[in-house]
Design an enzyme around this catalytic site. Structure first.
Site, mmCIF file in Angstrom:
data_model
loop_
_atom_site.group_PDB
_atom_site.id
_atom_site.type_symbol
_atom_site.label_atom_id
_atom_site.label_comp_id
_atom_site.label_asym_id
_atom_site.label_seq_id
_atom_site.Cartn_x
_atom_site.Cartn_y
_atom_site.Cartn_z
ATOM 1 N N PHE A 191 63.846 38.247 59.404
ATOM 2 C CA PHE A 191 64.855 37.490 58.656
ATOM 3 C C PHE A 191 64.316 37.234 57.261
ATOM 4 N N GLY A 192 64.878 37.883 56.263
ATOM 5 C CA GLY A 192 64.350 37.787 54.911
ATOM 6 C C GLY A 192 65.186 36.902 54.017
ATOM 7 N N TRP A 229 56.683 36.390 52.899
ATOM 8 C CA TRP A 229 56.322 35.555 54.062
ATOM 9 C C TRP A 229 57.242 35.814 55.244
ATOM 10 N N LEU A 284 69.151 28.858 60.104
ATOM 11 C CA LEU A 284 67.968 27.996 60.088
ATOM 12 C C LEU A 284 68.144 26.791 61.016
ATOM 13 N N GLN A 330 36.483 2.112 73.109
ATOM 14 C CA GLN A 330 37.792 1.622 72.664
ATOM 15 C C GLN A 330 38.379 2.503 71.553
ATOM 16 N N GLU A 343 60.688 27.055 57.558
ATOM 17 C CA GLU A 343 61.974 26.513 58.049
ATOM 18 C C GLU A 343 62.328 25.209 57.332
ATOM 19 N N GLY A 344 61.936 25.108 56.059
ATOM 20 C CA GLY A 344 62.166 23.887 55.292
ATOM 21 C C GLY A 344 60.925 23.015 55.371
ATOM 22 N N PHE A 382 67.118 16.417 45.026
ATOM 23 C CA PHE A 382 66.383 17.689 45.023
ATOM 24 C C PHE A 382 65.956 18.099 43.623
HETATM 25 P P1 TGC Z 1 73.814 23.070 49.263
HETATM 26 O O1 TGC Z 1 74.652 23.113 48.021
HETATM 27 O O2 TGC Z 1 73.437 21.750 49.844
HETATM 28 O O3 TGC Z 1 74.500 23.941 50.401
HETATM 29 C C1 TGC Z 1 74.969 25.243 50.176
HETATM 30 C C2 TGC Z 1 75.963 25.579 51.258
HETATM 31 O O4 TGC Z 1 75.282 25.562 52.527
HETATM 32 C C3 TGC Z 1 75.855 24.564 53.381
HETATM 33 N N1 TGC Z 1 74.715 23.953 54.114
HETATM 34 C C4 TGC Z 1 74.488 24.178 55.393
HETATM 35 N N2 TGC Z 1 75.162 24.901 56.303
HETATM 36 C C5 TGC Z 1 74.661 24.938 57.547
HETATM 37 N N3 TGC Z 1 73.527 24.288 57.903
HETATM 38 C C6 TGC Z 1 72.804 23.568 57.011
HETATM 39 N N4 TGC Z 1 71.681 22.957 57.382
HETATM 40 C C7 TGC Z 1 73.287 23.485 55.698
HETATM 41 N N5 TGC Z 1 72.850 22.872 54.560
HETATM 42 C C8 TGC Z 1 73.739 23.166 53.602
HETATM 43 C C9 TGC Z 1 76.559 23.602 52.459
HETATM 44 O O5 TGC Z 1 77.582 22.912 53.116
HETATM 45 C C10 TGC Z 1 77.073 24.537 51.387
HETATM 46 O O6 TGC Z 1 78.206 25.192 51.915
HETATM 47 P P2 TGC Z 1 79.444 25.576 50.948
HETATM 48 O O7 TGC Z 1 80.443 26.186 51.877
HETATM 49 O O8 TGC Z 1 79.876 24.290 50.323
HETATM 50 O O9 TGC Z 1 78.875 26.548 49.954
HETATM 51 O O10 TGC Z 1 72.509 23.942 48.999
HETATM 52 P P3 TGC Z 1 71.282 23.708 48.044
HETATM 53 O O11 TGC Z 1 71.106 24.934 47.230
HETATM 54 O O12 TGC Z 1 71.444 22.386 47.311
HETATM 55 O O13 TGC Z 1 70.047 23.641 49.067
HETATM 56 C C11 TGC Z 1 69.918 22.676 50.006
HETATM 57 C C12 TGC Z 1 68.538 22.810 50.683
HETATM 58 C C13 TGC Z 1 67.405 22.520 49.708
HETATM 59 C C14 TGC Z 1 68.522 21.760 51.781
HETATM 60 C C15 TGC Z 1 68.371 24.240 51.268
HETATM 61 O O14 TGC Z 1 68.261 25.193 50.269
HETATM 62 C C16 TGC Z 1 67.161 24.350 52.182
HETATM 63 O O15 TGC Z 1 67.254 24.046 53.363
HETATM 64 N N6 TGC Z 1 65.986 24.842 51.662
HETATM 65 C C17 TGC Z 1 64.846 25.153 52.508
HETATM 66 C C18 TGC Z 1 64.748 26.661 52.650
HETATM 67 C C19 TGC Z 1 64.256 27.050 53.998
HETATM 68 O O16 TGC Z 1 64.274 26.303 54.969
HETATM 69 N N7 TGC Z 1 63.807 28.291 54.113
HETATM 70 C C20 TGC Z 1 63.402 28.816 55.379
HETATM 71 C C21 TGC Z 1 63.240 30.318 55.320
HETATM 72 S S1 TGC Z 1 63.229 31.103 56.916
HETATM 73 C C22 TGC Z 1 61.781 30.636 57.585
HETATM 74 O O17 TGC Z 1 61.040 29.848 57.107
HETATM 75 C C23 TGC Z 1 61.476 31.273 58.876
HETATM 76 S S2 TGC Z 1 59.973 30.773 59.568
HETATM 77 C C24 TGC Z 1 60.005 31.816 60.851
HETATM 78 C C25 TGC Z 1 59.107 31.507 61.968
HETATM 79 O O18 TGC Z 1 59.461 30.662 62.839
HETATM 80 O O19 TGC Z 1 58.066 32.212 62.048
HETATM 81 P P1 FAD Z 2 57.758 25.911 47.504
HETATM 82 O O1 FAD Z 2 59.230 25.908 47.669
HETATM 83 O O2 FAD Z 2 57.182 26.496 46.270
HETATM 84 O O3 FAD Z 2 57.230 24.417 47.684
HETATM 85 C C1 FAD Z 2 55.900 24.035 47.343
HETATM 86 C C2 FAD Z 2 55.810 22.515 47.492
HETATM 87 O O4 FAD Z 2 56.748 21.878 46.621
HETATM 88 C C3 FAD Z 2 56.158 22.037 48.899
HETATM 89 O O5 FAD Z 2 55.370 20.934 49.250
HETATM 90 C C4 FAD Z 2 57.608 21.610 48.761
HETATM 91 O O6 FAD Z 2 58.017 20.660 49.721
HETATM 92 C C5 FAD Z 2 57.585 21.020 47.369
HETATM 93 N N1 FAD Z 2 58.935 20.998 46.807
HETATM 94 C C6 FAD Z 2 59.736 22.039 46.488
HETATM 95 N N2 FAD Z 2 60.916 21.611 46.028
HETATM 96 C C7 FAD Z 2 60.864 20.256 46.035
HETATM 97 C C8 FAD Z 2 61.780 19.233 45.695
HETATM 98 N N3 FAD Z 2 63.015 19.506 45.241
HETATM 99 N N4 FAD Z 2 61.370 17.942 45.825
HETATM 100 C C9 FAD Z 2 60.123 17.661 46.318
HETATM 101 N N5 FAD Z 2 59.230 18.581 46.664
HETATM 102 C C10 FAD Z 2 59.593 19.879 46.534
HETATM 103 N N6 FAD Z 2 60.629 32.789 55.154
HETATM 104 C C11 FAD Z 2 61.615 33.636 55.561
HETATM 105 O O7 FAD Z 2 62.623 33.808 54.886
HETATM 106 N N7 FAD Z 2 61.499 34.313 56.742
HETATM 107 C C12 FAD Z 2 60.411 34.190 57.539
HETATM 108 O O8 FAD Z 2 60.350 34.822 58.615
HETATM 109 C C13 FAD Z 2 59.356 33.316 57.131
HETATM 110 N N8 FAD Z 2 58.236 33.217 57.880
HETATM 111 C C14 FAD Z 2 57.182 32.491 57.404
HETATM 112 C C15 FAD Z 2 55.964 32.505 58.090
HETATM 113 C C16 FAD Z 2 54.873 31.798 57.603
HETATM 114 C C17 FAD Z 2 53.559 31.861 58.316
HETATM 115 C C18 FAD Z 2 55.010 31.006 56.433
HETATM 116 C C19 FAD Z 2 53.850 30.190 55.923
HETATM 117 C C20 FAD Z 2 56.192 30.981 55.753
HETATM 118 C C21 FAD Z 2 57.299 31.739 56.214
HETATM 119 N N9 FAD Z 2 58.489 31.795 55.492
HETATM 120 C C22 FAD Z 2 59.506 32.623 55.912
HETATM 121 C C23 FAD Z 2 58.599 31.146 54.188
HETATM 122 C C24 FAD Z 2 58.878 29.651 54.251
HETATM 123 O O9 FAD Z 2 60.190 29.392 54.656
HETATM 124 C C25 FAD Z 2 58.593 29.065 52.868
HETATM 125 O O10 FAD Z 2 57.197 29.098 52.706
HETATM 126 C C26 FAD Z 2 59.135 27.661 52.714
HETATM 127 O O11 FAD Z 2 60.532 27.647 52.683
HETATM 128 C C27 FAD Z 2 58.589 26.965 51.451
HETATM 129 O O12 FAD Z 2 58.691 27.786 50.339
HETATM 130 P P2 FAD Z 2 57.424 28.037 49.380
HETATM 131 O O13 FAD Z 2 56.267 28.414 50.241
HETATM 132 O O14 FAD Z 2 57.848 28.965 48.328
HETATM 133 O O15 FAD Z 2 57.072 26.616 48.784
#
Ligand code: TGC
Ligand code: FAD
Length: 386
Positions: free
Chosen positions: A131-132, A164, A241, A281, A365-366, A385
C-alpha cells in the site's frame, strides 16, 4: 485470586468462536513464529511463505466478506492481530497491510473484475499486496503528495516515489495513491509492470522482521481498468487506514502482554540481595503499573471492537485507541526491559525486539502527534495541524 495475566477476567467477555481464533493464532505463533523470530529479526527478513501460512489460517482479509475471505467479526480480527503481534509486530504488519490496506482498498473501492482477479488469491496468501501512500517528502501530510497519474488516451501514466512501504519488495501488486486532475485516486499496479521497481530499505533497527521498501514508478502505463473506480479523494486511503489502525489498537496489546509476561516470570526467578527481585517494592510498582495499562488497553480494544461490529465506531475513536494503546505498550515495554537488567538488551528475550518494533508502530499509520491532533480537533472543533 485473579489471574496475573488476566486480572479483570477479560477472557470471560469473549465468545467461544473468539476464544477458538485466539487459541489457533496463539498456537501458530508459538510453533512457527517464536522459534524463528529472533533469527529473522537479526537477519532483517520475513520469509515470503509466511503469507501462504497466514492465508491457510484464514488471517488475510479475515474481516472482509465474499471473494473467499472469511468474513469474521472485527473483534475476531482484532484478537488475531493481538496474538500475531505477541509474536512480532512484523508478522502483524504483514497481515495488516495485506488484509486491511491492500485487500480492503480493492474490496471497498475496486471494480467487480479487480475483486475477482485479486481478492481470492490474496486471501490465500498466493498474491501479496502493498500500500503506497507515504512519499519521501509527504508522510503525515499525504494530501500534498507528488506522485501523479495523468491520462494518455485511454491509459493512465503514473510517475512518483513512495517510501517506507511494507511488503514492497515481495509484493505482486501495489495499491498506489496518486494525484490526478480529478483529485487523489488509487491504482492497482501489478509489480511486474514496466517502469515499476522496489528498493529494499536497509539498516532499520525497528520492525526488522518486516520487508520495507521504496517504490519507484517511472512512466508506469496502465489501462483505466487498473484505477479503483470507487475511490475519490484523500478519503479513499484514509478509509483504509481506519481498518489497519483498528488492528494496531489490538496488536500492540499483544506485544505489551509478551513484555509483561516475560518481566513477571523473570522477576520471580531472578535473585539479588538474597531475594527474588519481584519481592522489591520498586519492582512490584513497575509490574502493577504495567498490568493496569495492559488490562485497560485490552478492554479499550475490545470496547472499540464491539462498537465496530455494531457499525458505530467513528474514525476519531480509532485514533483514541491507537494513540493510547501504542503509547502505553511502548511504556510497558520500556519498563519491562528495565526489570531484566542486562538480559533485557539481548534477543534471547522478546522485550527489546517488541520495544524497537513499537517505535515504528508509534510512527506509522499516523504518528501519535497526528492522532492527538485528530482527537483535539474532535473535542474543540479547531484544527491545529497547521
Ligand atoms: P482532511 O481534509 O481532514 O480529510 C480529507 C478527506 O478525508 C476524509 N477523512 C477520512 N475519511 C475516512 N477516515 C478517516 N480517518 C478520515 N479522515 C479524514 C475527510 O472527511 C475528507 O473527505 P472529503 O470527502 O471532505 O474530501 O485531510 P487533511 O489533509 O487535513 O489530513 C488529515 C490528517 C492529517 C488526519 C491525515 O492526512 C492523516 O491521517 N495523516 C496521517 C497519514 C498516515 O496515517 N499515513 C499512513 C500511511 S500507511 C502506513 O503507515 C502503513 S504502516 C503498515 C504496517 O502496518 O506495516
Ligand atoms: P513526518 O510526517 O515528517 O513527521 C515527523 C514528526 O513531525 C513526527 O513526530 C510527526 O508527528 C511530527 N509532525 C508532522 N506534522 C505535524 C503537525 N501538523 N503537528 C505536530 N507534529 C507534526 N507508509 C505507507 O504508505 N505504506 C506502508 O506500508 C508503510 N509502512 C511503514 C513501515 C515502517 C516500518 C515505517 C517506519 C513507516 C511506514 N510507512 C508506510 C510510513 C509511515 O506511515 C510514515 O512514516 C508516517 O506517516 C509519518 O511520516 P514521516 O515519517 O514522513 O514523518
Amino acid at each position: 485470586m485473579p489471574d496475573a495475566m488476566d486480572f479483570l477476567a477479560i477472557d470471560a467477555l469473549l465468545d467461544d468462536e473468539e476464544r477458538l481464533i485466539r487459541d489457533t493464532v496463539r498456537a501458530f505463533v508459538r510453533d512457527r513464529i517464536l522459534p524463528n523470530i529472533g533469527q529473522w529479526f537479526e537477519e532483517g527478513t520475513l520469509p515470503r511463505e509466511i503469507g501462504r501460512e497466514l492465508g491457510a489460517l484464514g488471517l488475510l482479509g479475515m474481516h472482509l466478506h465474499g471473494y473467499e475471505c472469511p468474513g469474521a467479526s472485527a473483534v475476531a480480527y482484532g484478537i488475531a492481530c493481538m496474538e500475531l503481534e505477541a509474536g512480532d509486530a512484523g508478522v502483524r504488519s504483514f497481515a495488516s497491510v495485506q488484509g486491511s490496506l491492500a485487500m480492503f482498498a480493492i474490496h471497498r473501492f475496486g471494480s467487480e473484475e479487480q475483486k475477482r482477479e485479486w481478492l481470492p488469491a490474496m486471501a490465500r496468501g498466493e498474491k501479496i499486496g502493498c500500500f503506497g501512500l507515504t512519499e519521501p517528502d509527504f508522510g503525515s501530510n499525504p494530501a500534498d503528495m507528488r506522485t501523479t497519474a495523468r491520462r494518455d488516451g485511454s491509459d493512465w501514466v503514473i510517475d512518483g516515489t513512495k517510501m517506507w512501504i511494507t511488503n514492497g519488495s515481495f509484493a505482486d501488486l501495489a495499491i498506489v495513491w496518486a494525484r490526478t486532475d480529478e483529485g487523489i485516486a488509487g491504482f492497482v499496479v501489478p509489480t511486474d509492470t514496466k517502469g515499476f521497481s522496489a528498493n529494499l530499505i536497509h539498516r532499520k533497527l525497528s520492525l526488522r522482521a518486516s520487508v520495507t521498501s521504496e517504490l519507484v514508478l517511472e512512466n508506469v502505463r496502465l489501462p483505466d481498468s487498473a484505477r479503483l473506480p470507487g475511490a475519490h479523494g484523500l478519503g479513499g486511503p484514509l478509509a483504509c487506514l481506519n481498518e489497519a489502525r483498528f488492528g494496531i489498537v489490538w496488536g500492540v496489546m499483544g506485544a505489551a502482554r509478551s513484555c509483561y509476561a516475560t518481566a513477571l516470570e523473570y522477576a520471580k526467578s531472578r535473585v539479588q540481595f538474597d531475594r527474588p527481585i519481584a519481592a522489591f517494592q520498586l519492582t512490584q510498582e513497575k509490574l502493577v503499573n504495567m498490568l493496569l495499562e495492559l488490562q485497560k488497553g485490552t478492554l479499550l480494544a475490545l470496547h472499540l471492537g464491539r462498537m465496530k461490529d455494531e457499525g458505530r465506531l467513528h474514525p476519531t475513536q480509532v485514533s483514541f485507541g491507537k494513540l493510547n494503546n501504542v503509547r502505553e505498550a511502548l511504556a510497558i515495554a520500556r519498563e519491562a526491559r528495565s526489570i531484566l537488567g542486562a538480559n533485557g538488551v539481548t534477543l534471547e528475550y522478546p522485550i527489546i525486539r517488541h520495544m524497537n518494533n513499537l517505535e515504528s508502530v508509534l510512527t506509522y499509520e499516523g504518528t501519535s502527534e497526528i492522532h492527538l491532533l485528530v482527537i483535539g480537533q474532535a473535542i474543540t472543533g479547531l484544527p491545529a495541524f497547521t
